[in-house]
Motif scaffolding. Structure first.
Motif, mmCIF file in Angstrom:
data_model
loop_
_atom_site.group_PDB
_atom_site.id
_atom_site.type_symbol
_atom_site.label_atom_id
_atom_site.label_comp_id
_atom_site.label_asym_id
_atom_site.label_seq_id
_atom_site.Cartn_x
_atom_site.Cartn_y
_atom_site.Cartn_z
ATOM 1 N N ASP A 199 0.651 3.978 -3.017
ATOM 2 C CA ASP A 199 0.774 5.708 -2.612
ATOM 3 C C ASP A 199 1.914 6.620 -3.093
ATOM 4 O O ASP A 199 1.367 7.408 -3.564
ATOM 5 C CB ASP A 199 0.106 5.207 -1.188
ATOM 6 C CG ASP A 199 -0.958 4.766 -0.502
ATOM 7 O OD1 ASP A 199 -1.803 4.902 -1.678
ATOM 8 O OD2 ASP A 199 -1.132 5.424 0.637
ATOM 9 N N ASN A 216 -7.990 -3.652 2.974
ATOM 10 C CA ASN A 216 -9.206 -3.649 4.476
ATOM 11 C C ASN A 216 -10.326 -4.316 4.094
ATOM 12 O O ASN A 216 -11.000 -4.676 4.152
ATOM 13 C CB ASN A 216 -10.056 -2.591 4.964
ATOM 14 C CG ASN A 216 -9.021 -0.908 5.510
ATOM 15 O OD1 ASN A 216 -7.943 -1.628 5.697
ATOM 16 N ND2 ASN A 216 -8.945 -0.121 5.029
ATOM 17 N N THR A 229 -12.337 0.716 8.550
ATOM 18 C CA THR A 229 -12.677 1.226 8.311
ATOM 19 C C THR A 229 -12.178 2.577 9.562
ATOM 20 O O THR A 229 -12.276 3.546 8.393
ATOM 21 C CB THR A 229 -13.430 2.079 7.182
ATOM 22 O OG1 THR A 229 -14.907 1.882 8.139
ATOM 23 C CG2 THR A 229 -14.339 1.083 6.036
ATOM 24 N N GLY A 253 0.636 -1.021 0.149
ATOM 25 C CA GLY A 253 0.004 -0.608 0.076
ATOM 26 C C GLY A 253 1.218 1.478 0.065
ATOM 27 O O GLY A 253 0.385 2.358 -0.435
ATOM 28 N N GLU A 312 -7.053 1.896 0.469
ATOM 29 C CA GLU A 312 -7.510 1.605 1.182
ATOM 30 C C GLU A 312 -8.339 0.243 1.157
ATOM 31 O O GLU A 312 -8.759 0.044 1.981
ATOM 32 C CB GLU A 312 -7.788 2.879 1.917
ATOM 33 C CG GLU A 312 -8.093 2.643 2.923
ATOM 34 C CD GLU A 312 -6.620 3.535 4.362
ATOM 35 O OE1 GLU A 312 -6.799 2.761 5.794
ATOM 36 O OE2 GLU A 312 -6.094 4.422 3.657
ATOM 37 N N LYS A 337 -6.566 6.459 -3.984
ATOM 38 C CA LYS A 337 -6.286 6.005 -2.426
ATOM 39 C C LYS A 337 -6.524 5.539 -1.474
ATOM 40 O O LYS A 337 -6.593 4.319 -0.945
ATOM 41 C CB LYS A 337 -4.489 7.095 -1.900
ATOM 42 C CG LYS A 337 -4.075 7.581 -2.623
ATOM 43 C CD LYS A 337 -3.411 8.605 -1.858
ATOM 44 C CE LYS A 337 -1.998 8.359 -2.291
ATOM 45 N NZ LYS A 337 -1.459 10.400 -1.668
ATOM 46 N N ASP A 338 -8.469 6.283 -1.438
ATOM 47 C CA ASP A 338 -9.015 5.362 -1.077
ATOM 48 C C ASP A 338 -9.719 4.082 -1.300
ATOM 49 O O ASP A 338 -10.204 3.503 -0.339
ATOM 50 C CB ASP A 338 -10.209 6.577 -0.940
ATOM 51 C CG ASP A 338 -10.084 7.887 -0.631
ATOM 52 O OD1 ASP A 338 -9.179 7.663 0.650
ATOM 53 O OD2 ASP A 338 -11.241 8.346 -1.171
#
Length: 84
Positions: free
Chosen positions: A30, A68, A73, A26, A64, A60-61
């Protein structure tokens, strides 16, 4: 079983693999997104800076969200941090 159910069933292993990769890398993802955003912003001479920032944050969201696995969250949300 409908067509979409069949497609979802076939893509489930790929989603798990992408999730694992997003979780492991990740930070590198990024950094790559930031570098690409800077490059595009420079090439367009800042003309689309607001759109580039928005797109980068959405990407990026998404990373993410993929990383997960358990649905937690709490480490981030859809609201970007305030600009410095």
């Amino acid at each position: 079983m409908g067509f979409m159910d069949s497609v979802k069933a076939k893509l489930a292993p790929a989603k798990e693999k992408v999730s694992d990769l997003a979780q492991q890398h990740g930070d590198k993802i990024d950094q790559g997104l930031d570098k690409a955003a800077r490059t595009v912003d420079e090439k367009t001479k800042g003309k689309y800076s607001d759109k580039i920032v928005t797109g980068t944050q959405k990407a990026k969201d998404a990373v993410e969200k993929l990383s997960n696995k358990d649905g937690d969250t709490s480490t981030g949300g859809s609201t970007p941090p305030p600009a410095a």
